[in-house]
Write an enzyme that holds these catalytic residues in place. Structure first.
Site, PDB file in Angstrom:
ATOM      1  N   HIS A  92       0.758  -1.301  -0.117  1.00 33.79           N
ATOM      2  CA  HIS A  92      -0.067  -0.083   0.110  1.00 33.79           C
ATOM      3  C   HIS A  92       0.951   1.369   0.019  1.00 33.79           C
ATOM      4  O   HIS A  92       0.313   2.272   0.231  1.00 33.79           O
ATOM      5  CB  HIS A  92      -0.850  -0.011   1.311  1.00 33.79           C
ATOM      6  CG  HIS A  92      -1.860  -0.998   1.439  1.00 33.79           C
ATOM      7  ND1 HIS A  92      -3.040  -1.379   0.769  1.00 33.79           N
ATOM      8  CD2 HIS A  92      -1.599  -2.394   2.157  1.00 33.79           C
ATOM      9  CE1 HIS A  92      -3.370  -2.513   1.162  1.00 33.79           C
ATOM     10  NE2 HIS A  92      -2.751  -3.269   1.754  1.00 33.79           N
ATOM     11  N   SER A 127      12.683  19.052 -18.117  1.00 32.54           N
ATOM     12  CA  SER A 127      11.453  20.208 -18.370  1.00 32.54           C
ATOM     13  C   SER A 127      12.018  21.322 -18.891  1.00 32.54           C
ATOM     14  O   SER A 127      12.911  21.838 -18.596  1.00 32.54           O
ATOM     15  CB  SER A 127      10.670  20.429 -16.807  1.00 32.54           C
ATOM     16  OG  SER A 127      10.191  21.585 -16.871  1.00 32.54           O
TER      17      SER A 127
END
Length: 212
Positions: free
Chosen positions: A54, A175
């Site tokens: 999880h 980026s």
């Protein structure tokens, strides 16, 4: 060429040849991935890493174990694709409704044998479409495996985790606005493409023509 045939005799048989060729190319690429993952699993067989469930710390595990898990799942996907290759390797030279009204089964068998294909038993106007559905289902499972691996890599590359990184070549910019960033762009592309491949499965095996 068209005498005694329906369009699907030519098109479906040609598609089987094209699909065979494409699967051979895809299988080579999958084998390369399997080899790479196997080497990673062996090389990292003693590398400790945090195991998570999880997304939360669970117990220590071995990085090689993770790579090995991925390797086996990809291998099973290749096995399914090999099975689908057998199922899709069928053609038809049996005429408009598949009953050999103008072309005999003997001629069909001779033609398809030269093409390394098998004749569609009791064909309709087309090669049975469940064969295509099986193939795309195999592709969808493989795509799901790739997405699982890519999603894990994206998680490992997060700044607050930083345990595994996608390859980043010299001079590459992550980026345009923030060139210092190393974004997992390949993994992001894989997850997006895999969702498209899986979405095609729900469109399969539908037809408006009852006699097809």
């Amino acid at each position: 060429i068209h005498y005694g045939l329906t369009s699907s005799d030519v098109v479906d048989t040609a598609n089987a040849l094209l699909i065979n060729e494409s699967i051979n190319v895809i299988s080579e690429k999958i084998n390369e991935l399997i080899s790479s993952l196997k080497n990673k699993a062996l090389n990292e067989s003693e590398t400790l890493i945090i195991g998570r469930t999880h997304g939360v710390y669970a117990e220590p595990t071995i990085l090689g174990h993770i790579f090995g898990n991925w390797c086996l799942e990809v291998s099973r996907g290749l096995d399914r694709l090999s099975s689908s290759l057998e199922i899709i390797s069928y053609g038809k030279i049996s005429g408009a409704v598949g009953n050999h009204s103008l072309i005999s089964e003997e001629i069909e068998n001779k033609i398809l044998e030269q093409l390394s294909l098998k004749p569609e038993p009791l064909a309709s106007q087309i090669v049975s479409r469940d064969r295509y559905a099986d193939l795309f289902s195999s592709f969808a499972i493989i795509a799901g495996t790739y997405e699982r691996i890519a999603t894990n890599i994206r998680h490992y590359q997060r700044s607050e985790v930083g345990e595994m990184y996608e390859a980043f070549k010299q001079g590459q910019k992550g980026s345009s606005a923030m060139p210092h960033k190393k974004n997992p762009i390949l993994s992001e592309n894989l997850t997006g493409l895999s969702r498209m491949v899986r979405s095609y499965v729900c469109l399969l095996y539908t037809s408006d023509a009852a006699d097809e």
